[in-house]
Enzyme design. Structure first.
Site, short mmCIF file in Angstrom:
data_model
loop_
_atom_site.label_atom_id
_atom_site.label_comp_id
_atom_site.label_asym_id
_atom_site.label_seq_id
_atom_site.Cartn_x
_atom_site.Cartn_y
_atom_site.Cartn_z
N SER A 62 0.83 -1.20 0.00
CA SER A 62 0.00 0.00 0.00
C SER A 62 0.86 1.25 0.00
O SER A 62 1.97 1.25 0.55
CB SER A 62 -0.88 0.00 1.25
OG SER A 62 -1.47 1.27 1.45
N TYR A 69 -2.43 -0.32 9.97
CA TYR A 69 -2.61 -0.86 8.62
C TYR A 69 -1.30 -0.74 7.84
O TYR A 69 -0.81 -1.71 7.25
CB TYR A 69 -3.73 -0.11 7.89
CG TYR A 69 -3.85 -0.46 6.43
CD1 TYR A 69 -4.27 -1.72 6.04
CD2 TYR A 69 -3.54 0.47 5.44
CE1 TYR A 69 -4.37 -2.06 4.69
CE2 TYR A 69 -3.65 0.15 4.09
CZ TYR A 69 -4.05 -1.12 3.73
OH TYR A 69 -4.14 -1.45 2.40
#
Length: 335
Positions: free
Chosen positions: A127, A152
């Site tokens: 990501s 995350y």
């Protein structure tokens, strides 16, 4: 090829599965259809795949090791694309354990299954959030990513480290893809475009964080899928240019690569909202708010490495992508 796709009922996974099937690959979809967002949308995506003769599916979680290993043993995939993950930066502030279960324990199970079954290439979703507190723009894969600002992001950085370890120890070719703000038809309801569209059409105010001043490298779903497929088809080997005296985080003496997949064209959130208003033919009532914890002010992808190695870089402008999303949204949610 036989390709196992985890997260096959997800936004990127369902689009990728469609493309792989269209070119003649066999696809085994693996997804737990969890309730992080409306499962009926996931079921609708899956319903488009299930009639295809080259598609098979099992409903299970990555953390369920016996179910994952049974899928590998049954299908015998040549290549694997791991897109299943607990997504969302903001949710990770409330429920960090979900990220460890899915993104760490689940990814470990994927690595072990690939290692013991001779998988030719593992491609996995990282990501843009791994760039965290970095302020040098654009973000390049050669940059250090040691300052995550959400759990995350930390789990995605951990995935890259775990993949490198398996590439090094067991000669498992791995490619990590850092996706930048993916949007488009069949998108995620927790993402800005979906939330804004629903609220504007309902005549409700939209929450605009950082007063709309932050920028995002919005990347259209078809461009993401093209990048995934090009990466999947290119099995990495050791990087002949790798210098252990001046190590790059993007490659290795092991068969390991990391790429950015982004539009390399950052857009201010206020501009994104303007384009959406034009497509909807309605003005938004804006509730201006400060930047949220865990969010970063700007993202901007340097895609030179992806372009160099695969000959591809995303290029769909937001005017085109947002228009296609709105067209899909009105069709999927009539009235």
């Amino acid at each position: 090829m036989r390709v196992l796709v985890t997260g096959a009922a997800g936004f990127i996974g369902s689009h990728l599965s469609q493309r792989l099937l269209a070119r003649g690959d066999e696809v085994f979809g693996f997804d737990n259809l969890n309730a992080y967002y409306d499962p009926t949308l996931k079921e609708a995506r899956l319903a488009r795949l299930l009639p295809h003769p080259g598609f098979r599916f099992v409903r299970a979680s990555l953390e369920d090791r016996p179910a994952l290993e049974a899928a590998f043993d049954d299908f015998k995939p040549q290549r694997v694309v791991n897109l299943a993950a607990q997504a969302g930066v903001r949710y990770s502030l409330e429920n960090p354990h979900a990220y460890i279960d899915s993104n760490i324990v689940g990814f470990m199970n994927i690595l072990e299954a690939c290692r013991h079954r001779g998988v030719e290439h593992l491609v996995y979703a990282s990501s843009s959030s791994v760039y965290g507190a970095n302020r040098k723009l654009p973000f390049a894969v050669e940059d250090s990513v040691d300052h995550p600002v959400s759990m995350y992001a930390a789990t995605k950085k951990a995935n890259e480290l775990m993949a490198h370890t398996y590439s090094h120890l067991f000669d498992l070719p791995t490619t990590g893809l850092r996706f930048f703000t993916v949007y488009g038809p069949w998108g995620r309801p927790d993402m800005a475009l979906f939330l804004f569209t629903r609220k504007i059409l309902a005549g409700e105010p939209i929450d605009v964080f950082n007063n709309g001043k932050h920028t995002r490298d919005f990347t259209y779903i078809d461009d993401i899928v093209e990048g995934v497929i090009r990466s999947l088809d290119r099995v990495p080997g050791p990087d002949p240019q790798y210098d252990p005296m001046n190590p790059s985080p993007a490659s290795s003496q092991a068969p390991y690569r990391v790429y950015n997949i982004g539009n390399h064209q950052p857009v201010e959130l206020l501009r994104y909202i303007e384009v959406l208003e034009q497509c909807l033919g309605r003005k938004a009532e804006r509730n201006l708010l400060p930047l949220q914890p865990g969010d970063v002010p700007d993202t901007y992808a340097d895609v030179e490495a992806l372009n160099r190695d695969t000959g591809y870089s995303p290029s769909t402008p937001i005017e085109t992508g947002v228009s296609r999303f709105v067209e899909w949204y009105r069709e999927f949610y009539p009235g």
